[in-house]
Write an enzyme that holds these catalytic residues in place. Structure first.
Site, PDB file in Angstrom:
ATOM      1  N   TYR A 191       0.864  -1.183   0.000  1.00 45.10           N
ATOM      2  CA  TYR A 191       0.000   0.000   0.000  1.00 45.10           C
ATOM      3  C   TYR A 191       0.893   1.222   0.000  1.00 45.10           C
ATOM      4  CZ  TYR A 191      -3.967   3.028   0.959  1.00 45.10           C
ATOM      5  OH  TYR A 191      -4.934   4.007   0.863  1.00 45.10           O
TER       6      TYR A 191
ATOM      7  N   GLN B   8     -11.041  -0.353   1.084  1.00 46.65           N
ATOM      8  CA  GLN B   8     -11.454  -1.192  -0.050  1.00 46.65           C
ATOM      9  C   GLN B   8     -10.253  -1.791  -0.772  1.00 46.65           C
ATOM     10  OE1 GLN B   8     -12.068   2.032   0.346  1.00 46.65           O
ATOM     11  NE2 GLN B   8     -11.764   3.212  -1.532  1.00 46.65           N
TER      12      GLN B   8
ATOM     13  N   ASN C   2      -3.770   5.611   6.234  1.00 46.85           N
ATOM     14  CA  ASN C   2      -4.489   6.369   7.257  1.00 46.85           C
ATOM     15  C   ASN C   2      -5.188   5.430   8.241  1.00 46.85           C
ATOM     16  OD1 ASN C   2      -6.763   5.392   5.933  1.00 46.85           O
ATOM     17  ND2 ASN C   2      -7.195   7.308   4.883  1.00 46.85           N
TER      18      ASN C   2
ATOM     19  N   SER D 128       4.866   8.955  13.998  1.00 42.32           N
ATOM     20  CA  SER D 128       6.309   8.916  13.838  1.00 42.32           C
ATOM     21  C   SER D 128       7.019   9.487  15.063  1.00 42.32           C
ATOM     22  CB  SER D 128       6.709   9.702  12.587  1.00 42.32           C
ATOM     23  OG  SER D 128       8.064   9.486  12.283  1.00 42.32           O
TER      24      SER D 128
ATOM     25  N   GLN E 297      10.691  15.018  12.221  1.00 38.34           N
ATOM     26  CA  GLN E 297       9.576  14.128  12.546  1.00 38.34           C
ATOM     27  C   GLN E 297       8.335  14.909  12.929  1.00 38.34           C
ATOM     28  OE1 GLN E 297       9.848  10.729  11.876  1.00 38.34           O
ATOM     29  NE2 GLN E 297      11.635  11.739  10.993  1.00 38.34           N
TER      30      GLN E 297
ATOM     31  N   HIS F  91       5.641  15.647  10.291  1.00 38.72           N
ATOM     32  CA  HIS F  91       4.758  14.601   9.748  1.00 38.72           C
ATOM     33  C   HIS F  91       3.303  14.866  10.136  1.00 38.72           C
ATOM     34  CE1 HIS F  91       7.206  11.669   7.692  1.00 38.72           C
ATOM     35  NE2 HIS F  91       8.097  11.683   8.661  1.00 38.72           N
TER      36      HIS F  91
ATOM     37  N   ASP G 110      15.644   7.806   5.993  1.00 37.70           N
ATOM     38  CA  ASP G 110      14.326   7.801   5.363  1.00 37.70           C
ATOM     39  C   ASP G 110      14.401   7.561   3.865  1.00 37.70           C
ATOM     40  OD1 ASP G 110      12.623   8.061   7.473  1.00 37.70           O
ATOM     41  OD2 ASP G 110      12.268  10.201   7.243  1.00 37.70           O
TER      42      ASP G 110
ATOM     43  N   GLU H 214       1.220 -38.420  27.072  1.00 31.89           N
ATOM     44  CA  GLU H 214       0.198 -37.431  26.719  1.00 31.89           C
ATOM     45  C   GLU H 214      -1.133 -38.084  26.335  1.00 31.89           C
ATOM     46  OE1 GLU H 214       1.745 -34.868  23.681  1.00 31.89           O
ATOM     47  OE2 GLU H 214       3.087 -33.814  25.065  1.00 31.89           O
TER      48      GLU H 214
END
Length: 465
Positions: A139, A216, A239, A262, A284, A287, A386, A440
């Site tokens: 993604y 989706q 997200n 982050s 950072q 972000h 990064d 057992e």
């Protein structure tokens, strides 16, 4: 009124340090009930209706009025065209970054991603077979919030691991869509495709790609549709809807992690220019408002100097509002007794990014046990990691570095145990296995081992001693 960034000032010698420290670290990962319900509904719909549901949600959220999934699929020609359209400097930067990321993960594969076996004295073979996943989904945030570096960090280790197919999903919301803050009332036929992301797909070896996003897209990858193939694992940031969807499909597929905001933690001994450290904290904080930037230092005068640089530099930053909110709401400048105590506090935090901004970073590194990535020395800014240093920038957050690792080749492989017992080995192992199996109460287990013995004993009742 000018913006101000006021990280919380703490000192470990203060009597209320522990309470204030814990309160500043606290971040709630509680799930939003409305988001969770909506995500559950989307996943169920995509699982039931496949492409039709994906098209409907893409029209609703991204504002793309596609009549078929074919209109939402990107091709290798699209990737190549995007790459060729870039200025030479950007093409070179993508290639250089990709090569460093690839070299690092090839070394990682040699170190921990190979099959192995050995035979013991009786000829029994024992070992481990390492095989890549067949197909993974990555993604990649798209549209205005596009991260080609994220694509490189997810696709390249999968490629190095030997994954057969890498399926990318990347939202390309139309202007005015729900995803870009609009109403979504006027669907478009094409969305905002980020050329750098498509070019990075060309460099990284993505197999197929679809311009879909959100829950989706995660559902399509997890369950498969008539057009989108089902994958074995899904990686990559997104997200709250994407994170919720990944959490819900785990078990049907593997996932990399559920990432929180982050984080950066800087251990400074006061020898680095304070401007550098202030900007590293910004790196950072920019972000989002929930990102966390913390400085640990035994030099009170240096901490004050960093705060002065924060005040001076903040107005020059395009994302000043976000930085100010992040530093004021979650940032901290902590005065420690010494660097050893700073290292101990760092281990408690287990940060995503840990900079050792010191003249002697290797003196302190042995004391540091928990961090997603450790950046040694004043010249090693977190931003290099990064983009192009080589190690993966997909890192554990929210203290999970205590038990989690960066994304790597090993995340795209699986391991099978190899066992080949010789006839002689069966005579040694059989009685041991049978004894434990009888204990057992599993008679068939015991008998399967006993039947391979040269002298097969009578089968006994599991209850017998």
């Amino acid at each position: 009124m000018s913006l101000q960034a006021q990280p919380l000032r703490l000192a470990t010698t203060a009597p209320d340090f522990e309470a204030a420290f814990k309160a500043r670290l606290h971040w709630s990962a509680d799930q939003d009930a409305a988001i969770e319900q909506r995500v559950a509904d989307i996943l169920a719909d995509v699982r039931a209706r496949g492409d039709a549901a994906v098209l409907a949600y893409t029209r609703r959220f991204d504002g793309l009025a596609a009549e078929s999934m074919a209109q939402l699929e990107l091709t290798q020609a699209d990737f190549k065209q995007a790459f060729d359209s870039l200025p030479a400097a950007q093409r070179d930067a993508l290639r250089d970054a990709a090569q460093r990321v690839r070299s690092y993960h090839e070394a990682q594969k040699k170190a921990c991603g190979e099959s192995w076996s050995y035979r013991d004295a009786d000829g029994t073979l024992l070992g481990q077979k390492v095989t890549p996943l067949d197909r993974v989904g990555i993604y990649v945030p798209g549209g205005k919030a596009a991260y080609p570096s994220s694509l490189l960090m997810n696709a390249i280790p999968a490629h190095v691991a030997g994954v057969g197919e890498i399926i990318m999903v990347v939202p390309t919301p139309a202007r005015g869509s729900v995803a870009t803050g609009g109403t979504g009332a006027e669907p478009a036929t094409t969305g905002e495709r980020n050329v750098l992301v498509l070019a990075a797909a060309h460099v990284a070896g993505v197999t197929r790609a679809f311009t879909i996003g959100g829950a989706q897209a995660v559902a399509a990858l997890a369950y498969g549709t008539a057009t989108v193939p089902a994958v074995d694992k899904i990686t990559g940031p997104g997200n709250a809807y994407v994170a919720s969807a990944k959490r819900r499909v785990f078990g049907t597929v593997g996932i990399d992690m559920i990432a929180g905001p982050s984080e950066i933690l800087v251990l400074a001994d006061g020898t680095t220019p304070p401007e550098w450290v202030a900007m590293d904290l910004f790196s950072q904080a920019e972000h989002d408002e929930l990102a966390q930037s913390i400085l640990l230092c035994p030099d009170a005068a240096y901490i004050a100097a960093v705060q002065r640089e924060i005040d001076r530099l903040l107005p020059t930053m395009p994302r000043a509002g976000i930085i100010a909110a992040s530093l004021s709401g979650r940032g901290a400048l902590i005065h420690t007794r010494d660097m050893a105590e700073a290292c101990a506090i760092s281990n408690r935090i287990a940060p995503e990014h840990l900079e050792v901004s010191s003249r002697e970073p290797h003196r302190w590194e042995p004391l540091l046990r928990h961090a997603g990535a450790i950046f040694l020395g004043a010249y090693t800014s977190e931003s290099l990691g990064d983009y192009c240093a080589g190690p993966n920038h997909v890192l554990p957050t929210s203290g999970t570095a205590r038990f989690s690792s960066p994304l790597g080749v090993y995340d795209f492989q699986k391991r099978s145990s190899l066992i080949e017992v010789s006839e002689a080995g069966a005579q040694v192992l059989g009685p041991v296995a049978a004894e434990l199996a009888y204990g057992e109460g599993l008679q068939a287990h015991a008998r399967a081992a006993e039947l391979r013995l040269a002298q097969v004993p009578p089968m006994r009742n599991p209850a017998q001693p």
